[in-house]
Write an enzyme that holds these catalytic residues in place. Sequence first.
Site, PDB file in Angstrom:
ATOM      1  N   MET A  69       1.192  -1.547   0.056  1.00 46.50           N
ATOM      2  CA  MET A  69      -0.323  -0.148  -0.199  1.00 46.50           C
ATOM      3  C   MET A  69       0.672   1.365   0.528  1.00 46.50           C
ATOM      4  O   MET A  69       0.230   2.632  -0.541  1.00 46.50           O
ATOM      5  CB  MET A  69      -1.226   0.301   0.740  1.00 46.50           C
ATOM      6  CG  MET A  69      -1.893  -1.148   0.997  1.00 46.50           C
ATOM      7  SD  MET A  69      -3.032  -0.880  -0.064  1.00 46.50           S
ATOM      8  CE  MET A  69      -3.558   0.750   0.165  1.00 46.50           C
ATOM      9  N   LYS A  87       3.645   7.896   5.868  1.00 48.49           N
ATOM     10  CA  LYS A  87       3.565   6.859   5.331  1.00 48.49           C
ATOM     11  C   LYS A  87       3.113   7.586   3.742  1.00 48.49           C
ATOM     12  O   LYS A  87       1.831   7.947   3.485  1.00 48.49           O
ATOM     13  CB  LYS A  87       2.595   5.765   6.039  1.00 48.49           C
ATOM     14  CG  LYS A  87       2.415   4.556   4.306  1.00 48.49           C
ATOM     15  CD  LYS A  87       1.236   3.411   5.570  1.00 48.49           C
ATOM     16  CE  LYS A  87       1.540   2.149   4.561  1.00 48.49           C
ATOM     17  NZ  LYS A  87       1.116   0.922   5.534  1.00 48.49           N
ATOM     18  N   ASP A 182      -7.741  -5.621   7.947  1.00 47.47           N
ATOM     19  CA  ASP A 182      -5.786  -6.830   7.904  1.00 47.47           C
ATOM     20  C   ASP A 182      -5.157  -6.515   8.764  1.00 47.47           C
ATOM     21  O   ASP A 182      -4.426  -6.689   9.313  1.00 47.47           O
ATOM     22  CB  ASP A 182      -4.712  -5.372   6.937  1.00 47.47           C
ATOM     23  CG  ASP A 182      -4.109  -6.763   5.933  1.00 47.47           C
ATOM     24  OD1 ASP A 182      -4.270  -7.807   6.883  1.00 47.47           O
ATOM     25  OD2 ASP A 182      -2.888  -5.853   5.771  1.00 47.47           O
TER      26      ASP A 182
END
Length: 1008
Positions: A69, A87, A182
Amino acid sequence: MADPGHESLEIGSAPSSTLGVVSPSMADETQAGSDDGTGPARRSDDAGMAPGTTVGRYLVLGKLGAGAMGVVYTARDPELDRTVALKLLRPREDLAKVVSGHRKLLAEAQALARLSDPNVVTVFDVGEHSGLVFVAMELVEGSTLREWLGQARRGWSEILAVMLQAGRGLAAVHRGDLVHRDIKPDNVMIGRDGRVRVMDFGLARAATRRAGDGAGDPHASANLPVGAFVGTPTYSAPEQLSGRRTKASADQFSYCVTLWEALHGCRPFNADSVPALVSQIMAGALTEPPADAKVPAWLRSILVRGLASEPDRRWPSMEALVLALERGRDGARRRRWIALGGAVALVGVAFGGWRWFDTERRKAACETAGDAIAEVWGQERAIDLRGALVATGVNHAETTATKVIPWLDAYAADWRGATTRACMLADVEQQWDADTLERSTWCLDERRIELESLLDALGEVEGPGVANAVSAVAGLGRLEPCTDAFALSRRPALPVDDRAAIVAVRDDLLRAGALQQIGAYDDGLALAQSVLARAEVVAWPPLVAQARDRVGKLFERRGEYPQAEQALEAAYFEAGRAGATEVAAAAAQLLVLVVGDRLARYDDGLRWAHHLELALVSLPDPSGLQAAALAEVLAQVHQAKGDYPTARRLYEDAIARYGRALGPDHPDVLHVRANLATLLTDMGEYAAARTLIQEGLRAREQALGPDHPDVGNSLNNLARAHRGLGEFVEAGALYRRALANWETSLGGDHPHVAQVLNNLGYLSKLQGDAAGARVLHERALAVRERVLGAEHPQVAQSLTNLGDIRTSLGDPQAAKVLLERALAIYEKALGPDYPEIAFALGNLATALVQLDELPAAESALLRAVAIVERTGPDHPNASLHLMNLGDVVRRRGDLDRAEQYVERALAISDAKLGGDHPGRAAIMIGLAEIAAARGHTPEAVQLAEDALARRERGGALPVEIAEARFALARFLPDRERGRALAEQAKAAYRAAGVPAAEVDAWLARIPD
């Protein structure tokens, strides 16, 4: 010459953590698509961004790792001086086929940033960089669950303790209307502080949605292209694998897979290939656990239900699953007691069994001791609290409940841990004697009753009190001193006689404190005063001091400052005599604020600060919170006194100390940062204030929700910063947002509503709309008279501003009446020397000048200067009044005295606010007027030219620039230029709705 209108600002009174960064070679890489549907997505050879690259406001330091991702970097946040994990989410071709674009991903990240929970990694900021979404998160030092399991052999109870924290975090995610999608061992982080955080959640949500309902044939899933979803197949629920819309129940499935694997050393579904694994998960065919796995049957049974292939057969929610695990653990402890009792007879003294049994019995007893908190806080109480808050009908109640419950979960867990630790230190490790344990037990009992009292108060809270819920819970008494032997030794000796009566009084006193915390000051004061009377009968001095302290705090909250001072002073000396140093310090701390700020006796307040320092010498302060509190109250006194540089240094020191101890987004930190921003606004540093308030606004929206009244406070303060920068459109929009926030959350008759109406009125006046300003000030006055009564100081504030507006509208006689009423209210409520009176006197002087009552105007301004100078001869407000006094004296013909007043005003302004402060231009115009009156035309022109240049260069208001142009026009020998400047000033005045009669009269006297 009028003084500025008064504007109400924030002057007053979730722990954060860091993204656990996993190494690049994760055991189970999150899959966001693959080329052939049989394996992990293929990565590009991503070298990443070089150190020094700027992403938003963040400076990249280095690369930490990469996943499907995105890429994770360490970065520096220069504004908040902290290191974060950054991120950067990268787009992928296969994802682009599933989602409509990165804006959906950005929306999910923003929803995540609004989440605040101790067991969820904190997201500080989200944004876009070069078309990509970035997320700035806390940087946690610690290990992933997978790494932690590999470091040592872990028993089932130790693993469960960790996973219960993760479960609470996941439940908070679901309450925030997010789904993780997840959950796996790599996304559960165990910090060095022992706190567990769920991380890397919510960001794949948009990518899992399908156009249809996705109700495919489960038996066909062996051929499912795994790249069609985001997740990790070995931990994914059947509905996630089949492409159906996933809900919170899918996270529950993944959580149970993770916990099963941690307990058994293997997953519940094992296969050699992804298609075979998918088929096994779809069929619900659990793999038999190892025969030597020492996992209780009850625990395995709970997990089996959570692993059901059909979502409806799982637990109703993550909260229900966590509750089942907690109850199972508690039942196991009770059963262990029974088993140990039977085992002792079999072990035998010959093998040392009795000693082993005694140690195990003591350990089990210590673990059970912490369970007492379940009687105060648990799942059922959480449900009741949520219902009580929502039942108030307040628009932010649901969000507040969502924010409050995790704080309470964390506090209850900390209390459980502290109680267990105290018991272990005394009964197992035998480091404590009986006296230390008794002091610790007393301390922990106080914290438990405090929690219970607050929950009771919140359960009966009325609408406005909901706004105080988060700060009340965040302000619960600290537990660290209850397990610190040195801190415990500093507490007064516990009573021997009348223990039951003392406990009863103490508990009611804690209930009065809970009423204070939710804003029920009247009820709290009535209870505290009755408790004080009972404490005096019981006659245990530490308790009497504590009761007096509570009475003083409630008087302060009600604005009854003389009564507060009297009660707090008595509490301080009573506590000192009784050896109750903590109570003495608390009383002294509030006395610094009450005496030094609220009552404006600055030197007396600073003397109380010395008393506070003396009390703190004998108190341990490992967290630095006591030093932070001292710096905070000292800053407020120095700000009120006009010593802005000292106040700024102290605020910055308090913010740093609070931030280290509580985290950067704790309510206490946000409050002090708001006060610093107010100080910067007072100093004319509007851009710096605006940046600081914007950061606080984002943090408050995340911590409290966008509808919380504290968000309205930030909006109100941000508007003032924009106003100071001349950004009136932005300021007006922000004021109106604050007004809407407060009217909706607090009701139209709340004093906060009057505050923002007052501020809008001042802004309207600056924009030249005096008639509109009058309407707004009259609305504010009506609210204040209705809610606070006709003699309240805030009513006097509205009257002062209305008087100023009446003068602007050409009705000085009506202004005089309003201002004299305001003065009478101020003097009756606050005494003749209260600083706020100086502003009313200044506005009265302006009206008197228009009435040509110059001697009375001079007297009013002399009194205003004297009031301000009592706070110190160099207070910045003295500069304003001295400048106006010089103008009046000049009009009376005493040029020497006028020049002395204005030059003194200039010296104070330069010393306190700096030579570039916007207010300097007005003082220079005053000096130019005096020079012109003396016939010193070149000097007058030079001063006026400098003032005009400053205002034009500094982005001053059009009417302020017009004032400087007209002043220069009158001094210029060059009549042609003078006429042009006067015409420009006249046009600006008329455009702003300001009378230009004086300009017209001057132009009429100037020959063509």
